[in-house]
Design a protein around this motif. Structure first.
Motif, short mmCIF file in Angstrom:
data_model
loop_
_atom_site.label_atom_id
_atom_site.label_comp_id
_atom_site.label_asym_id
_atom_site.label_seq_id
_atom_site.Cartn_x
_atom_site.Cartn_y
_atom_site.Cartn_z
N SER A 15 1.67 6.57 13.90
CA SER A 15 1.13 5.42 13.17
C SER A 15 1.46 5.39 11.65
CB SER A 15 -0.37 5.17 13.39
OG SER A 15 -0.61 5.08 14.66
N SER A 16 1.60 4.17 11.19
CA SER A 16 1.94 4.41 9.69
C SER A 16 0.70 4.29 8.82
CB SER A 16 2.97 3.03 9.34
OG SER A 16 2.91 2.82 7.78
N PRO A 17 0.74 4.90 7.67
CA PRO A 17 1.67 5.88 6.84
C PRO A 17 1.54 7.27 7.50
CG PRO A 17 -0.09 5.54 5.54
CD PRO A 17 -0.53 4.77 6.97
N GLY A 18 0.75 7.71 8.27
CA GLY A 18 0.53 9.26 8.34
C GLY A 18 0.97 9.54 9.93
N HIS A 19 2.14 9.94 9.96
CA HIS A 19 2.92 9.95 11.20
C HIS A 19 2.49 11.31 11.79
CE1 HIS A 19 4.78 6.33 10.15
NE2 HIS A 19 5.75 6.86 9.32
N ILE A 20 2.08 12.24 11.13
CA ILE A 20 1.71 13.70 11.85
C ILE A 20 0.34 13.64 12.02
CG2 ILE A 20 1.86 16.08 11.46
CD1 ILE A 20 4.65 14.91 11.84
N PRO A 21 -0.45 14.13 13.04
CA PRO A 21 -1.62 14.14 13.05
C PRO A 21 -2.11 15.10 12.39
CG PRO A 21 -0.42 15.00 15.19
CD PRO A 21 0.46 14.47 14.31
N ILE A 22 -3.27 14.93 11.56
CA ILE A 22 -3.72 15.85 10.62
C ILE A 22 -5.32 15.72 10.61
CG2 ILE A 22 -1.78 16.16 9.10
CD1 ILE A 22 -3.44 14.35 7.32
N SER A 23 -5.90 16.83 10.89
CA SER A 23 -7.24 16.73 11.11
C SER A 23 -8.12 18.05 10.78
CB SER A 23 -8.02 16.29 12.26
OG SER A 23 -7.63 16.83 13.48
N PRO A 53 -1.67 1.21 -4.08
CA PRO A 53 -0.89 0.03 -3.65
C PRO A 53 0.21 0.51 -2.97
CG PRO A 53 -1.48 0.10 -5.98
CD PRO A 53 -1.79 1.39 -5.71
N SER A 54 0.77 -0.26 -2.13
CA SER A 54 2.04 -0.28 -1.14
C SER A 54 3.08 -0.32 -2.20
CB SER A 54 2.12 -1.39 -0.09
OG SER A 54 1.83 -2.78 -0.88
N ASP A 55 2.92 -0.93 -3.25
CA ASP A 55 4.35 -1.09 -3.94
C ASP A 55 4.47 0.20 -4.90
OD1 ASP A 55 2.05 -1.51 -5.40
OD2 ASP A 55 2.85 -2.54 -7.07
N VAL A 56 3.70 1.09 -5.03
CA VAL A 56 3.50 2.36 -5.51
C VAL A 56 4.30 3.27 -4.59
CG1 VAL A 56 2.30 4.31 -6.85
CG2 VAL A 56 1.81 1.70 -7.24
N MET A 57 3.55 3.41 -3.50
CA MET A 57 4.00 4.53 -2.53
C MET A 57 5.16 4.25 -1.36
SD MET A 57 1.66 6.34 -3.26
CE MET A 57 1.99 7.68 -2.12
N GLY A 58 5.73 2.80 -1.59
CA GLY A 58 6.81 2.42 -0.78
C GLY A 58 6.47 2.22 0.49
N TYR A 59 5.13 2.11 1.00
CA TYR A 59 5.02 1.80 2.22
C TYR A 59 4.88 0.32 2.51
CZ TYR A 59 4.70 6.62 2.67
OH TYR A 59 5.06 8.02 2.46
N LYS A 60 4.44 -0.04 3.77
CA LYS A 60 4.51 -1.53 4.04
C LYS A 60 2.68 -1.82 3.85
CE LYS A 60 8.13 -2.47 7.15
NZ LYS A 60 8.67 -2.63 8.45
N THR A 61 2.11 -0.65 3.80
CA THR A 61 0.66 -1.06 3.96
C THR A 61 -0.07 -0.12 2.75
OG1 THR A 61 -1.39 -1.04 5.03
CG2 THR A 61 0.20 0.65 5.50
N ILE A 62 -1.06 -0.70 1.92
CA ILE A 62 -1.63 0.41 1.12
C ILE A 62 -2.13 1.63 1.79
CG2 ILE A 62 -2.62 -1.88 -0.40
CD1 ILE A 62 -5.06 -1.34 0.80
#
Length: 969
Positions: free
Chosen positions: A171-179, A699-708
């Motif tokens: 899932s965007s933006p974190g594609h690797i499961p981390i917990s 913000p999404s424009d800072v990180m380069g992703y489609k979502t914040i």
């Protein structure tokens, strides 16, 4: 081959075989290609090749000479149709690493992925670093890799581009499961046939001064390539003892191997090595940091022995001249008592007390009638590790478990052992199967506290050591909830358990984060854990019994929600209105705690809330407020903030002013650490629901992703303390100078909240104060703001302040807020109009009355009436004046006569002819004043009758009659 070049077929080392590209029928040709063009002649002729889909199994390679699969030799391995990258002394051929600054267009940075031998490490700054690898798959395949994700301040994603199609993994933006912290795992992704480009991308966004730890990736394996024409040698520190191996094994500890080894060589007695080493190291002399003390289990006589053991793995030598020797063991001491809820058996072992009983660690005692055991776990004596606890060591270099004990018992505390190296994580884990809270707690859907865990600890550190406390739910990996750095004095910490599930609690201690694979420098840095207490544990033990509500049969039962237990009779009594019950200690009327000002309790008396209404008595009138027009949940972001390297971020706040009858409606989430939980475990995802919560937004424009990017959600308000116009309540102060001055004559209404989260800096938990200010110009939701001097919303890190300016914060309008204006009477009609007082500081409530119209008289009519009345009054006044004047003249005459008579008697002069008024005479016709005569008198004298009686003229003391013709005398 041309000219005088040698014949290639005589020198097979001068050329190699390759396959041509597959044609439309899926066939290809095998051709010979010289290593150096033009070096030789006489190459073998092309022959028909294998099918394009042909491949060898793992552990085999394709011998191009006869086009058949053959097993790999000893000391070598293959993946069959795949390749593996497990050596990172430099970036392997085909890999590329680039870094960009997304806030600056077309900007590149030196912060890239860096090879570290066994791993390739990501960047740790705000730049975006991407590791790429392109591969052409002849058939569907897979990519797998091991990753270590120690810091959630870094966004880590993996995705694949197939030609022009972007395939996102996870899932965007974190594609690797981390917990889990430290987090490590194996990622396995399916790949499609064709040209695939693999991307590993990271971006750090730490808003604190701490530098995040990098993401580490190793053992990248790709399957689905055309073929493997050769086997790969095992890297140093590994070996393959048999032919046909698909992987190489690690050399055990105290052994080593070189590249392509078929076996491992043992180290000399005076040397040692870790697992997977390529060489041995000389053993240093043993010091007092290489051993530790522990206690044996109690024997039949109730005694325990003090034992000294070398820290595992033992890497020092006792035979060197300066080495210390292991102290003698075997000193016996009396065993400490059992932990509360346990008793000693005949063999001096501690066993739990049976159901319905309790103990203080000696013998079990049955609970008295009318009482019940309070179940839980209380560990304060550490002779042996409890059955539900285990310990291990996790490598701080490769994050692999070493299978050795990380904590040791020491009687009245448990402490961290030496470990294999100073950067290892010393792990202690306790598992609780579930909880059994009071029935009233289970019925309250808004009460988050199911149980609580409290532990007392102390850290002794010479450098910046770290102690992590982590919580896992339903066998899922642990999530850190609190961290302590450096030395900390003896103190306690309490964590509120909010889910009734199988829970794991983990304490992880790391002496130093530096990658130093040695032990001894910081071995004396330790953690001492003195006691652990967990409440409401399912199938737990009891250290005491408590009163319970009694049924008619005399057995214990649960009181209805909102009822307390009378200590004397055991009966249940309901709490009074506007009070809430301490569900975990519902004994006596004092268990019903009054709600704060402006709040009331719910039906089950589990909490206090405000129903978005408030009343205020001020200046002899009652102001009524209704905040229900404000949304159940709203959010806003403060001004932009920047990290030390220029990353822009915002503090995002979500506010639910009143909630919904005590139900909190504001939610903050963490979409960086996307755990991809199933629907059944969605409730355990990392999100916060409360009256007020905060998260960090990039913000999404800072990180380069489609979502914040939203991360680090925390609760700022879990319960309503009260609603008032006072600036302080329950040790929470809302200073007026934080914001602009209030409206004149109308004070702000302040909502006070508290959070359940207790931190190192906020020992009483976080607090929130929301000022509601009337502003008729700001309709709808109005405007939210934070103090200008504290753009993060807090000036001390514990108390958060907000100003909510809106028309909905104005009191309800009443008759006091308007006045009447009466018009002039026009045409016999008069109008009364009602208008609001200015400035208008009210809303809703009583509407303005309608305009009133009434019949009136004009000014001309009343003028005529006035003139007529004035004329009549003047005539009446004239008549009355004449009347009283005549009366006055009579009185004067009589007075004069009395005076003359009195004078004559005194002087005894002869009496003059009588001039007196005879009986029946009219004084008005006979008396004429010569000295002073009014106009009226003159008129009267001229109109006297002709032939009137003579005048009487007096001077001195004598009077004489005179004819009227001599009146002038």
């Amino acid at each position: 081959c041309r000219g005088c070049s040698p014949l290639c077929f005589l020198f097979q080392s001068e050329y190699h075989y390759e396959y041509t590209a597959c044609d439309s029928l899926g066939s290809r040709w095998r051709v010979a290609v010289p290593h150096t063009p033009g070096l030789c002649t006489g190459l073998p002729d092309p022959i028909k090749g294998t099918e394009c889909s042909f491949s060898c199994k793992a552990g085999q390679f394709l011998d191009m000479k006869d086009q058949s699969c053959k097993p790999c030799a000893e000391g070598r391995y293959s993946l069959g149709t795949g390749i593996r990258f497990d050596e990172w002394d430099e970036l392997p051929h085909g890999f590329a690493s680039i870094a960009t600054n997304l806030e600056i267009d077309n900007s590149f940075s030196d912060s890239t992925w860096v090879p570290l031998g066994d791993y390739v490490a990501s960047n740790t700054d705000e730049c975006t670093a991407t590791l790429m690898y392109a591969v052409n798959l002849k058939q569907s395949g897979t990519v797998s890799f091991e990753y270590i994700y120690p810091d959630s301040s870094i966004i880590f994603e993996f995705f694949v581009r197939l030609l022009e199609l972007l395939v996102l993994v996870g899932s965007s933006p974190g594609h690797i499961p981390i917990s889990e912290s430290p987090r490590a795992g194996l990622m396995h992704v399916e790949l499609s046939r064709g040209n695939n480009v693999l991307y590993w991308r990271t971006t750090a966004f730490s808003v604190w001064s701490k530098v995040p730890k990098p993401v580490l990736v190793r053992n990248i394996g790709i399957t689905g390539v055309a073929y493997t024409s050769e086997c790969f040698p095992c890297k140093a520190g590994t070996y393959a003892a048999t032919s046909g191996s698909s992987f190489c094994k690690l050399c055990p500890a105290n052994s080593y191997s070189s590249k392509g080894a078929t076996s491992c060589q043992q180290c000399a007695p005076d040397a040692y090595s870790d697992q997977g080493s390529s060489s041995c190291k000389p053993r240093p002399p043993c010091t007092d940091k290489d051993y530790f003390s522990t206690h044996t289990a109690c024997d039949a006589s109730g005694e325990t022995q003090l034992m000294f053991k070398w820290a595992e793995p033992k890497t020092c030598s006792e035979d060197l001249p300066t080495a210390v020797q292991l102290p003698p063991s075997g000193v016996k001491t009396k065993c400490p008592p059992c932990n509360p809820g346990f008793f000693k058996t005949n063999s001096s072992a501690c066993e739990p007390c049976p159901s319905g009983s309790y103990s203080n660690g000696s013998g079990c005692i049955s609970c008295a009638a009318g009482t019940e055991p309070v179940l839980g776990f209380e560990y304060k004596w550490w002779n042996t590790l409890p059955a539900n606890m285990e310990t291990t060591v996790l490598s701080g270099i490769n994050f692999e478990y070493k299978g050795i004990a990380g904590w040791e018992v020491a009687g009245d505390y448990i402490y961290t052992a030496a470990g294999a190296s100073d950067n290892d994580f010393m792990i202690l884990t306790m598992v609780v199967p579930g909880f059994r809270p009071p029935q009233s707690v289970m019925e309250d859907v808004e009460n988050k506290e199911v149980a609580r865990i409290t532990f007392v600890f102390e850290t002794v550190c010479s450098v910046n050591c770290e102690l992590y406390f982590m919580v896992g739910v339903n066998s899922r990996p642990n999530t850190p909830v609190e961290t302590w750095k450096g030395s900390k004095g003896k103190q306690s910490y309490t964590y509120i358990i909010e889910k009734n599930a199988t829970m794991s609690f983990t304490w992880a201690f790391q002496r130093t984060a530096y990658h130093e694979a040695v032990r001894g420098r910081y071995t004396n840095d330790i953690v001492k854990l003195y006691s652990i207490n967990v409440t409401n544990v399912m199938d737990g033990v009891a250290s005491y019994c408590r009163l319970c509500a009694l049924e008619s049969s005399g057995s214990c039962t649960s009181c209805p929600s909102g009822n307390y237990i009378d200590r004397a009779s055991g009966a249940c009594h309901p709490c009074t209105p506007s009070t809430y019950l301490k569900a975990h200690q519902p004994y006596g009327s004092q268990a019903c705690i009054p709600c704060g000002p402006g709040t009331k309790s719910n039906k089950i008396h589990s909490l206090c809330y405000n129903d978005c209404r408030f009343s205020l008595d001020k200046d002899g009138r009652t102001l009524e407020y209704d905040f229900s027009a404000l949304p159940n949940s709203t959010s806003f972001a403060g001004g932009p903030s920047f990290t030390s390297k220029g990353l822009k971020y915002f503090h995002h706040f979500s506010i639910s002013l009143c909630g919904n009858h005590g139900r909190k409606m504001a939610t903050c989430t963490d979409n960086v650490t996307d755990m991809r939980v199933s629907d059944g475990e969605a409730e355990f995802s990392k999100s916060v629901t409360s009256y007020v919560c905060q998260s960090i937004i990039v913000p999404s424009d800072v990180m380069g992703y489609k979502t914040i990017v939203s991360s680090q959600p925390v609760s700022l308000a879990d319960r309503v303390v009260g609603v008032t116009t006072d600036t302080a309540l329950d040790n929470i102060t809302s200073l007026p100078e934080h914001f602009s001055p209030e409206n004149v004559g109308l004070t702000d209404v302040i909502f006070f909240y508290r959070s359940n989260d207790v931190t190192q800096s906020c020992s009483s938990g976080r607090a929130t104060a929301i000022r509601l200010r009337c502003d008729p110009l700001k309709t709808g939701s109005g405007a939210l703001s934070v103090p200008s001097k504290c753009p993060d919303g807090t000036c001390d890190g514990c108390t958060f302040h907000f100003l909510w300016e809106t028309s909905a914060a104005c009191p309800l309008c009443s008759a006091y807020d308007y006045h009447a204006i009466v018009s002039a009477c026009l045409g016999g009609i008069q109008r009364t109009t009602y208008v609001w007082r200015e400035p208008k500081l009210c809303t809703g409530g009583v509407p303005l009355p309608e305009q009133k119209v009434s019949i009136c008289k004009t000014m001309d009519f009343w003028l005529k009436v006035g003139i007529s009345a004035g004329t009549c009054a003047a005539v009446l006044l004239t008549v009355m004046t004449c009347y009283f004047w005549k009366k006055n003249q009579k009185l004067e005459y009589k007075y004069s006569k009395l005076v003359m008579n009195s004078t004559a008697k005194d002087s005894e002069l002869p009496a003059a002819d009588s001039c007196a008024i005879m009986e029946g005479e009219d004084v008005e016709d006979d008396l004429i004043f010569t000295s002073k005569k009014s106009l009226f008198g003159k008129i009267k004298s001229f109109t006297s009758k002709v032939g009137a009686r003579p005048l009487c003229c007096c001077w001195g003391s004598s009077c004489h009659q005179l004819p009227r013709s001599q009146a002038s005398l």
